[in-house]
Design a protein around this motif. Structure first.
Motif, PDB file in Angstrom:
ATOM      1  N   LEU A 205       0.812  -1.223   0.000  1.00  7.66           N
ATOM      2  CA  LEU A 205       0.000   0.000   0.000  1.00  7.66           C
ATOM      3  C   LEU A 205       0.843   1.270   0.000  1.00  7.66           C
ATOM      4  O   LEU A 205       0.312   2.350  -0.276  1.00  7.66           O
ATOM      5  CB  LEU A 205      -0.930   0.012   1.221  1.00  7.66           C
ATOM      6  N   GLY A 206       2.110   1.167   0.310  1.00  6.78           N
ATOM      7  CA  GLY A 206       2.995   2.331   0.277  1.00  6.78           C
ATOM      8  C   GLY A 206       2.735   3.315   1.401  1.00  6.78           C
ATOM      9  O   GLY A 206       2.165   2.988   2.447  1.00  6.78           O
ATOM     10  N   ARG A 207       3.149   4.578   1.178  1.00  6.51           N
ATOM     11  CA  ARG A 207       3.085   5.603   2.220  1.00  6.51           C
ATOM     12  C   ARG A 207       1.967   6.607   2.009  1.00  6.51           C
ATOM     13  O   ARG A 207       1.632   7.351   2.922  1.00  6.51           O
ATOM     14  CB  ARG A 207       4.424   6.352   2.278  1.00  6.51           C
ATOM     15  N   GLN A 208       1.427   6.692   0.832  1.00  8.62           N
ATOM     16  CA  GLN A 208       0.460   7.741   0.509  1.00  8.62           C
ATOM     17  C   GLN A 208      -0.916   7.141   0.241  1.00  8.62           C
ATOM     18  O   GLN A 208      -1.028   6.047  -0.299  1.00  8.62           O
ATOM     19  CB  GLN A 208       0.925   8.521  -0.729  1.00  8.62           C
ATOM     20  N   ALA A 209      -1.954   7.902   0.614  1.00  8.65           N
ATOM     21  CA  ALA A 209      -3.344   7.522   0.304  1.00  8.65           C
ATOM     22  C   ALA A 209      -3.608   6.053   0.636  1.00  8.65           C
ATOM     23  O   ALA A 209      -4.183   5.314  -0.168  1.00  8.65           O
ATOM     24  CB  ALA A 209      -3.640   7.814  -1.168  1.00  8.65           C
ATOM     25  N   VAL A 210      -3.210   5.647   1.808  1.00  7.49           N
ATOM     26  CA  VAL A 210      -3.288   4.227   2.181  1.00  7.49           C
ATOM     27  C   VAL A 210      -4.733   3.731   2.193  1.00  7.49           C
ATOM     28  O   VAL A 210      -5.041   2.653   1.660  1.00  7.49           O
ATOM     29  CB  VAL A 210      -2.609   4.000   3.547  1.00  7.49           C
ATOM     30  N   ASN A 211      -5.629   4.498   2.769  1.00  3.13           N
ATOM     31  CA  ASN A 211      -7.026   4.061   2.833  1.00  3.13           C
ATOM     32  C   ASN A 211      -7.659   3.970   1.445  1.00  3.13           C
ATOM     33  O   ASN A 211      -8.431   3.042   1.166  1.00  3.13           O
ATOM     34  CB  ASN A 211      -7.834   5.020   3.714  1.00  3.13           C
ATOM     35  N   GLU A 212      -7.323   4.932   0.584  1.00  2.00           N
ATOM     36  CA  GLU A 212      -7.848   4.889  -0.784  1.00  2.00           C
ATOM     37  C   GLU A 212      -7.329   3.671  -1.540  1.00  2.00           C
ATOM     38  O   GLU A 212      -8.077   3.025  -2.297  1.00  2.00           O
ATOM     39  CB  GLU A 212      -7.485   6.170  -1.531  1.00  2.00           C
ATOM     40  N   ARG A 213      -6.067   3.344  -1.344  1.00  2.00           N
ATOM     41  CA  ARG A 213      -5.486   2.176  -2.027  1.00  2.00           C
ATOM     42  C   ARG A 213      -6.080   0.872  -1.496  1.00  2.00           C
ATOM     43  O   ARG A 213      -6.288  -0.069  -2.267  1.00  2.00           O
ATOM     44  CB  ARG A 213      -3.969   2.189  -1.857  1.00  2.00           C
ATOM     45  N   GLU A 231      -1.266 -18.619  -6.856  1.00  2.00           N
ATOM     46  CA  GLU A 231      -0.352 -18.267  -7.947  1.00  2.00           C
ATOM     47  C   GLU A 231       0.326 -16.918  -7.747  1.00  2.00           C
ATOM     48  O   GLU A 231       1.221 -16.564  -8.515  1.00  2.00           O
ATOM     49  CB  GLU A 231      -1.132 -18.213  -9.268  1.00  2.00           C
ATOM     50  N   ILE A 232      -0.086 -16.168  -6.751  1.00  2.00           N
ATOM     51  CA  ILE A 232       0.353 -14.774  -6.625  1.00  2.00           C
ATOM     52  C   ILE A 232       1.342 -14.610  -5.482  1.00  2.00           C
ATOM     53  O   ILE A 232       1.166 -15.162  -4.389  1.00  2.00           O
ATOM     54  CB  ILE A 232      -0.874 -13.857  -6.406  1.00  2.00           C
ATOM     55  N   ASN A 233       2.398 -13.828  -5.757  1.00  2.00           N
ATOM     56  CA  ASN A 233       3.346 -13.451  -4.718  1.00  2.00           C
ATOM     57  C   ASN A 233       2.961 -12.138  -4.045  1.00  2.00           C
ATOM     58  O   ASN A 233       3.003 -12.023  -2.827  1.00  2.00           O
ATOM     59  CB  ASN A 233       4.759 -13.300  -5.298  1.00  2.00           C
ATOM     60  N   TYR A 234       2.624 -11.131  -4.856  1.00  2.00           N
ATOM     61  CA  TYR A 234       2.280  -9.828  -4.283  1.00  2.00           C
ATOM     62  C   TYR A 234       1.339  -9.077  -5.217  1.00  2.00           C
ATOM     63  O   TYR A 234       1.225  -9.383  -6.420  1.00  2.00           O
ATOM     64  CB  TYR A 234       3.538  -8.979  -4.020  1.00  2.00           C
ATOM     65  N   VAL A 235       0.656  -8.095  -4.637  1.00  2.00           N
ATOM     66  CA  VAL A 235      -0.150  -7.147  -5.402  1.00  2.00           C
ATOM     67  C   VAL A 235       0.333  -5.753  -5.010  1.00  2.00           C
ATOM     68  O   VAL A 235       0.350  -5.403  -3.826  1.00  2.00           O
ATOM     69  CB  VAL A 235      -1.650  -7.284  -5.098  1.00  2.00           C
ATOM     70  N   ASP A 236       0.742  -4.969  -5.989  1.00  2.00           N
ATOM     71  CA  ASP A 236       1.280  -3.633  -5.734  1.00  2.00           C
ATOM     72  C   ASP A 236       0.212  -2.588  -6.069  1.00  2.00           C
ATOM     73  O   ASP A 236      -0.148  -2.407  -7.232  1.00  2.00           O
ATOM     74  CB  ASP A 236       2.531  -3.417  -6.590  1.00  2.00           C
ATOM     75  N   MET A 237      -0.275  -1.901  -5.035  1.00  2.00           N
ATOM     76  CA  MET A 237      -1.323  -0.895  -5.219  1.00  2.00           C
ATOM     77  C   MET A 237      -0.755   0.524  -5.268  1.00  2.00           C
ATOM     78  O   MET A 237      -1.515   1.498  -5.238  1.00  2.00           O
ATOM     79  CB  MET A 237      -2.336  -0.989  -4.062  1.00  2.00           C
ATOM     80  N   ARG A 238       0.536   0.677  -5.398  1.00  2.00           N
ATOM     81  CA  ARG A 238       1.153   2.000  -5.312  1.00  2.00           C
ATOM     82  C   ARG A 238       1.130   2.742  -6.647  1.00  2.00           C
ATOM     83  O   ARG A 238       2.113   3.321  -7.082  1.00  2.00           O
ATOM     84  CB  ARG A 238       2.586   1.862  -4.802  1.00  2.00           C
TER      85      ARG A 238
END
Length: 265
Positions: A205-213, A231-238
């Motif tokens: 989720l990173g550092r910005q707009a965490v709730n929106e992400r 099948e998935i390692n990660y999902v990047d919402m940044r």
């Protein structure tokens, strides 16, 4: 002459009207002081009669992590004097310093006992390496001898327990509705957030707009992740409007990034 004499007589009568108000009834005051002294002595004698030594500690509660003898020993440490003069607040504070004690209610039980009703802490999550958080997101043990491995793992810098627990509470119910189980929340020293789902899938989720992400993940990505969790390692919402997926096969799938596909870190 007669009229003058009568007028003078009336003035004398008026000037003498206030005289009785200035007379102090010492006898009445003495009686009142005596009654007050008698009541004080009676109260003192009653206190002395009731202030018997504390001979019993009655411990009640549903015990799993705390033992009644441990409670009794803590109470005995701080009980001084008799039952009437014992400081109940001090007994309560000492009892609540015991590990796994959340709250304690302390009462006198005449003629010679103190009753202590104990509510134990409920561990809701692990904190960092060996800490435990309760259901209010409070760190109540920093170095637990036993950490239940089935609890979710929350991690973060010193003093961030409440923030991390809040995000966990906000996310876990909604993710469960989407068919995903939240097993961890991580906040690093730079202020970047990550969620960990069952099977070890990480949501960045990173550092910005965490709730929106988080909201965008639930709305756009959760169905894909639920179907292909293994099948998935990660999902990047940044990203501003999209997300990317890291697959076990080392491939990545970008979904509708409408601006530069570079995460904010």
């Amino acid at each position: 002459m007669l009229a003058f004499w009568k007028k003078r007589n009336r003035r004398q009568a008026r000037s003498g009207d206030a005289s009785p108000a200035r007379v102090v009834n010492w006898r009445l005051l003495g009686i009142g002081a005596g009654v007050a002294a008698c009541l004080g002595v009676a109260a003192l004698l009653l206190m002395l009669a009731l202030d018997r030594p504390v001979r019993r500690v009655l411990v009640e509660g549903a015990f799993q992590r705390v033992s009644p003898p441990e409670i009794e020993s803590a109470v005995v440490e701080v009980v001084h004097g008799g039952l009437a003069s014992v400081d109940l607040d001090r007994v309560r504070e000492r009892t609540e310093r015991i590990e796994w004690v959340d709250r304690a209610v302390v009462q006198r039980r005449w003629p010679d006992a103190i009753r202590v009703v104990v509510t134990e802490q409920v561990a809701a999550a692990r904190w960092n390496e060996a800490g435990l958080l309760n259901t209010r997101g409070e760190l109540f043990i920093r170095n637990a001898r036993y950490v239940p491995p089935e609890l979710p793992l929350l991690e973060g810098p010193e003093g961030s327990e409440g923030r991390v627990a809040q995000l966990y509470l906000e996310a876990q119910g909604r993710l469960l509705e989407a068919g995903l189980r939240l097993t961890g929340v991580h906040l690093d020293d730079r202020g970047a957030w990550q969620l960990e789902l069952a099977n070890g899938v990480v949501v960045k989720l990173g550092r910005q707009a965490v709730n929106e992400r988080l909201e965008r993940f639930i709305r756009l990505a959760s169905q894909l992740v639920a179907k292909r969790l293994a099948e998935i390692n990660y999902v990047d919402m940044r990203y501003t409007n999209g997300f990317s997926v890291g697959w076990n096969a080392r491939s990545a799938l970008a979904v509708a990034p409408q601006e530069a596909a570079t995460p904010d870190g």
